[in-house]
Design an enzyme around this catalytic site. Structure first.
Site, PDB file in Angstrom:
ATOM      1  N   ARG A  91       7.420  -5.376  -0.726  1.00 52.12           N
ATOM      2  CA  ARG A  91       8.567  -4.458  -0.701  1.00 52.12           C
ATOM      3  C   ARG A  91       9.490  -4.824   0.447  1.00 52.12           C
ATOM      4  O   ARG A  91       9.064  -4.974   1.579  1.00 52.12           O
ATOM      5  CB  ARG A  91       8.071  -3.019  -0.539  1.00 52.12           C
ATOM      6  CG  ARG A  91       9.164  -1.979  -0.307  1.00 52.12           C
ATOM      7  CD  ARG A  91       9.757  -1.503  -1.609  1.00 52.12           C
ATOM      8  NE  ARG A  91      10.888  -0.613  -1.422  1.00 52.12           N
ATOM      9  CZ  ARG A  91      10.835   0.711  -1.430  1.00 52.12           C
ATOM     10  NH1 ARG A  91       9.680   1.325  -1.606  1.00 52.12           N
ATOM     11  NH2 ARG A  91      11.912   1.426  -1.286  1.00 52.12           N
ATOM     12  N   ARG A 101      10.922  -2.382  -7.973  1.00 54.21           N
ATOM     13  CA  ARG A 101      10.129  -2.652  -6.768  1.00 54.21           C
ATOM     14  C   ARG A 101       8.664  -2.819  -7.107  1.00 54.21           C
ATOM     15  O   ARG A 101       8.166  -2.229  -8.065  1.00 54.21           O
ATOM     16  CB  ARG A 101      10.312  -1.547  -5.742  1.00 54.21           C
ATOM     17  CG  ARG A 101       9.915  -0.188  -6.256  1.00 54.21           C
ATOM     18  CD  ARG A 101      10.322   0.889  -5.298  1.00 54.21           C
ATOM     19  NE  ARG A 101      11.743   0.845  -5.111  1.00 54.21           N
ATOM     20  CZ  ARG A 101      12.524   1.903  -4.952  1.00 54.21           C
ATOM     21  NH1 ARG A 101      12.013   3.092  -4.937  1.00 54.21           N
ATOM     22  NH2 ARG A 101      13.810   1.785  -4.811  1.00 54.21           N
ATOM     23  N   ASP A 104       6.202   1.484  -4.239  1.00 61.79           N
ATOM     24  CA  ASP A 104       6.903   2.553  -3.539  1.00 61.79           C
ATOM     25  C   ASP A 104       5.865   3.596  -3.171  1.00 61.79           C
ATOM     26  O   ASP A 104       5.129   4.068  -4.041  1.00 61.79           O
ATOM     27  CB  ASP A 104       7.977   3.146  -4.450  1.00 61.79           C
ATOM     28  CG  ASP A 104       8.862   4.160  -3.756  1.00 61.79           C
ATOM     29  OD1 ASP A 104       9.058   4.048  -2.529  1.00 61.79           O
ATOM     30  OD2 ASP A 104       9.373   5.066  -4.439  1.00 61.79           O
ATOM     31  N   ASP A 106       5.536   7.261  -1.126  1.00 63.36           N
ATOM     32  CA  ASP A 106       6.296   8.357  -0.528  1.00 63.36           C
ATOM     33  C   ASP A 106       5.366   9.497  -0.139  1.00 63.36           C
ATOM     34  O   ASP A 106       4.507   9.904  -0.932  1.00 63.36           O
ATOM     35  CB  ASP A 106       7.322   8.924  -1.515  1.00 63.36           C
ATOM     36  CG  ASP A 106       8.492   7.995  -1.757  1.00 63.36           C
ATOM     37  OD1 ASP A 106       8.933   7.335  -0.800  1.00 63.36           O
ATOM     38  OD2 ASP A 106       8.956   7.926  -2.908  1.00 63.36           O
TER      39      ASP A 106
END
Length: 161
Positions: A91, A101, A104, A106
């Site tokens: 990334r 991507r 990810d 989060d």
């Protein structure tokens, strides 16, 4: 580490690109979860992987999941660890938002409630409108309450459908 010795976090995972050394998006998520478990995190629960349509300009479908982890890390240190893991999976944080991507990660929620700093907002500002985040999170922590609305993840997921 025991769960009592740290904070709890719900982390959303997403991938919509193949990583030649790992495999397709579902395999990337599995490898990322292993990487998290090998770091400073206790992985307490893992949701099933689901597919979702892309947000933004990307044309590729996403594989999404959520993990419940325990860690002594503060939110900024957790963010740094997650960004380091994203980096291990190729990334790069530059260019257009919401593009394709490999990985990810989060922070969606943490056991400390609300955290706001220039680089990080918890709860994640958009998680309530994203079924691809809510559904996996509700599968692993249905009774966890959003500190802003007071609603459980199960209730929020039911509203997002």
């Amino acid at each position: 580490m025991s769960e009592a010795s740290g904070h709890r976090y719900i982390v959303a995972l997403g991938s919509n690109m193949r990583l030649s050394s790992v495999g397709g998006p579902r395999t990337v998520l599995g490898a990322a979860i292993e990487s998290l478990a090998d770091s400073e995190l206790d992985v307490l629960a893992v949701s099933p992987i689901m597919e979702s349509a892309p947000v933004g300009p990307s044309q590729r479908r996403y594989a999404n999941a959520a993990v419940l982890v325990a860690s002594p890390l503060s939110p900024p240190d957790m963010l740094a660890l997650l960004q380091a893991v994203e980096g291990e999976f190729g990334r790069k944080r530059r260019g257009q938002r919401w593009r394709a991507r490999t990985l990810d990660l989060d922070i969606v929620l943490w056991s400390g409630g609300i955290w706001v700093s220039p680089d990080l907002a918890i709860p994640h500002p958009a998680f309530r409108e994203r079924p691809f985040v809510l559904t996996p999170a509700a599968q692993i922590a249905p009774g966890w309450r959003d500190p802003l609305t007071g609603l459980t993840l199960r209730q929020l997921a039911a509203r997002a459908v």
